[in-house]
Design an enzyme around this catalytic site. Structure first.
Site, PDB file in Angstrom:
ATOM      1  N   SER A  38       6.924   8.885   3.999  1.00  0.00           N
ATOM      2  CA  SER A  38       7.620  10.081   3.509  1.00  0.00           C
ATOM      3  C   SER A  38       6.668  11.001   2.734  1.00  0.00           C
ATOM      4  CB  SER A  38       8.754   9.629   2.583  1.00  0.00           C
ATOM      5  OG  SER A  38       9.371  10.738   1.996  1.00  0.00           O
TER       6      SER A  38
ATOM      7  N   LYS B  30      10.771  13.797   4.346  1.00  0.00           N
ATOM      8  CA  LYS B  30      10.561  14.020   2.914  1.00  0.00           C
ATOM      9  C   LYS B  30      11.823  13.554   2.183  1.00  0.00           C
ATOM     10  CE  LYS B  30       8.620  16.003  -0.660  1.00  0.00           C
ATOM     11  NZ  LYS B  30       7.569  15.215  -1.274  1.00  0.00           N
TER      12      LYS B  30
ATOM     13  N   ASN C 119      -1.546  13.175  -5.949  1.00  0.00           N
ATOM     14  CA  ASN C 119      -0.571  14.224  -5.619  1.00  0.00           C
ATOM     15  C   ASN C 119       0.557  14.255  -6.626  1.00  0.00           C
ATOM     16  OD1 ASN C 119       2.335  13.578  -4.564  1.00  0.00           O
ATOM     17  ND2 ASN C 119       1.063  11.875  -3.855  1.00  0.00           N
TER      18      ASN C 119
ATOM     19  N   LEU D  34       8.822  16.178  -5.479  1.00  0.00           N
ATOM     20  CA  LEU D  34       9.968  16.010  -4.576  1.00  0.00           C
ATOM     21  C   LEU D  34      10.530  17.345  -4.074  1.00  0.00           C
ATOM     22  CD1 LEU D  34      11.629  13.092  -6.512  1.00  0.00           C
ATOM     23  CD2 LEU D  34      10.574  12.905  -4.278  1.00  0.00           C
TER      24      LEU D  34
ATOM     25  N   CYS E 231       9.392   7.428  -7.062  1.00  0.00           N
ATOM     26  CA  CYS E 231       8.462   8.564  -7.209  1.00  0.00           C
ATOM     27  C   CYS E 231       7.918   8.585  -8.640  1.00  0.00           C
ATOM     28  CB  CYS E 231       9.159   9.881  -6.910  1.00  0.00           C
ATOM     29  SG  CYS E 231       8.071  11.285  -7.208  1.00  0.00           S
TER      30      CYS E 231
ATOM     31  N   GLY F 119      -4.458   6.608  -0.885  1.00  0.00           N
ATOM     32  CA  GLY F 119      -5.705   6.585  -0.106  1.00  0.00           C
ATOM     33  C   GLY F 119      -6.433   5.259  -0.223  1.00  0.00           C
TER      34      GLY F 119
ATOM     35  N   GLY G 175      -0.014   7.206   5.399  1.00  0.00           N
ATOM     36  CA  GLY G 175       0.172   8.398   4.565  1.00  0.00           C
ATOM     37  C   GLY G 175      -1.088   9.225   4.503  1.00  0.00           C
TER      38      GLY G 175
HETATM   39  C1  SIN Z   1       6.301  13.764  -4.911  1.00  0.00           C
HETATM   40  O1  SIN Z   1       7.099  14.459  -4.269  1.00  0.00           O
HETATM   41  O2  SIN Z   1       5.856  14.122  -6.001  1.00  0.00           O
HETATM   42  C2  SIN Z   1       5.845  12.441  -4.351  1.00  0.00           C
HETATM   43  C3  SIN Z   1       6.960  11.661  -3.763  1.00  0.00           C
HETATM   44  C4  SIN Z   1       6.897  10.204  -4.082  1.00  0.00           C
HETATM   45  O3  SIN Z   1       5.864   9.702  -4.552  1.00  0.00           O
HETATM   46  O4  SIN Z   1       7.902   9.512  -3.908  1.00  0.00           O
END
Ligand code: SIN
Length: 313
Positions: A30, A53, A77, A81, A137, A227, A275
């Site tokens: 996702s 997503k 990152n 969300l 998340c 990564g 990913g």
């Molecule tokens: C994010 O949208 O910040 C990352 C999503 C996730 O790690 O679940």
């Protein structure tokens, strides 16, 4: 007389996860692609399954740019969300279900059990192949507090509530590695009725500072680390989860090559989450990983993934 040698047969990469057949074990994790067309293209480019997503009830604009930054051994990152909200997401999911060549896993996110239940009820009406609960998340702690997947009881409560409304759609829980004992969380979600587990979400949060500007590189300063740098943690988490539960696991975290995929299957994964490798190797990463898996399997004389699943135990 020339002796006939038997040609090694092509290894079979197909799997069955939660009753759903995948042509190969690669699963687009996702959050890698946002647009439905990009997800559909990933299925055409060989992904065994694709994950949307994570969707919330209302639209989310996400965190300030930059949302993803590369470092020597991976990425950090903080997307926050970003998603179009439930109504638009349902339309997008319908398109993906019509056009995807591979099964579609719909991912949902909420900050309350009741909202998880509402999302699950509405999204399963569209009939995705599998429903993923993003309990993990790391980038919205400021808004919503610690991820649900850091607490066994809360994770179980969400799974129980969702299972009441998810009809025949299998439910998998996406777990975080940012806990002392991932086995405890895995057992709790299995006990609450989860049909599978997806792991791992990103590690951290972490931070990268630009030493010229003296500022954090991410717009949101802190973000989840992914990564190749995190692969050993992912392997250990999948190894631990496999020891703790009987339900199948989508295992990922830094998986970049076919040999990485074999390694995480040997730890106990049924499917392999891909990913950051999409950013590193491009859109054909799924078919390339499958090719590399087959090369290894042929060389070692394996005919199917059943022969290597959990083999490291
Ligand atoms: C994010 O949208 O910040 C990352 C999503 C996730 O790690 O679940």
């Amino acid at each position: 007389m020339v002796k006939k040698t038997k040609k090694p047969s092509n290894p079979d990469l197909s799997i069955k996860l939660c009753g759903v057949m995948f042509e190969n074990p690669t699963v687009l994790f996702s959050g890698i692609y946002e647009s439905p067309q990009d997800l559909i293209n990933a299925s055409k480019n060989g992904a065994g399954a694709i994950t949307t997503k994570s969707v919330s009830i209302g639209l989310r604009e996400g965190h300030p740019q930059p949302r993803i930054v590369k470092f020597d051994h991976g990425f950090i990152n903080s997307v926050g969300l970003k998603n179009p909200g439930l109504e638009k997401a349902k339309e997008e999911l319908k398109k993906m279900l019509l056009e995807s060549k591979s099964p579609v896993i719909a991912s949902i996110f909420a900050d309350k059990t009741s909202d998880f239940q509402k999302l699950a009820k509405e999204i399963t009406e569209v009939k995705p192949h599998i429903l993923e609960l993003n309990l993990s998340c790391p980038n919205v702690e400021g808004e919503f507090g610690r991820p649900f997947a850091t607490d066994a009881k809360i994770s179980a409560k969400v799974v129980r509530a969702v299972k009441k409304v998810s009809k025949k759609v299998p439910v998998i829980a996406k777990l975080t590695p940012n806990v002392l004992d991932i086995k405890e969380i895995a057992r709790a979600v299995e006990g609450a009725g989860a049909d599978g587990i997806s792991a791992i979400n990103t590690i951290g949060p972490g931070m990268i500072i630009d030493i010229k500007t003296k500022k954090a590189k991410l717009g949101n300063k802190r973000g989840g680390v992914s990564g190749p740098a995190i692969k050993p943690v992912a392997i250990r988490c999948i190894f631990d989860i496999y020891e703790a539960v009987k339900i199948p696991i989508i295992g990922g975290g830094g998986i970049t090559t076919g040999e990485d995929a074999i390694e995480i299957i040997m730890a106990g994964a049924t499917a392999v989450g891909i990913g950051s490798a999409v950013y590193l190797r491009g859109r054909n990463v799924f078919s390339e990983i499958c090719k590399e898996m087959k090369v290894f399997m042929k060389k070692e004389g394996y005919k199917s993934l059943k022969e290597i699943r959990g083999a490291a135990h």
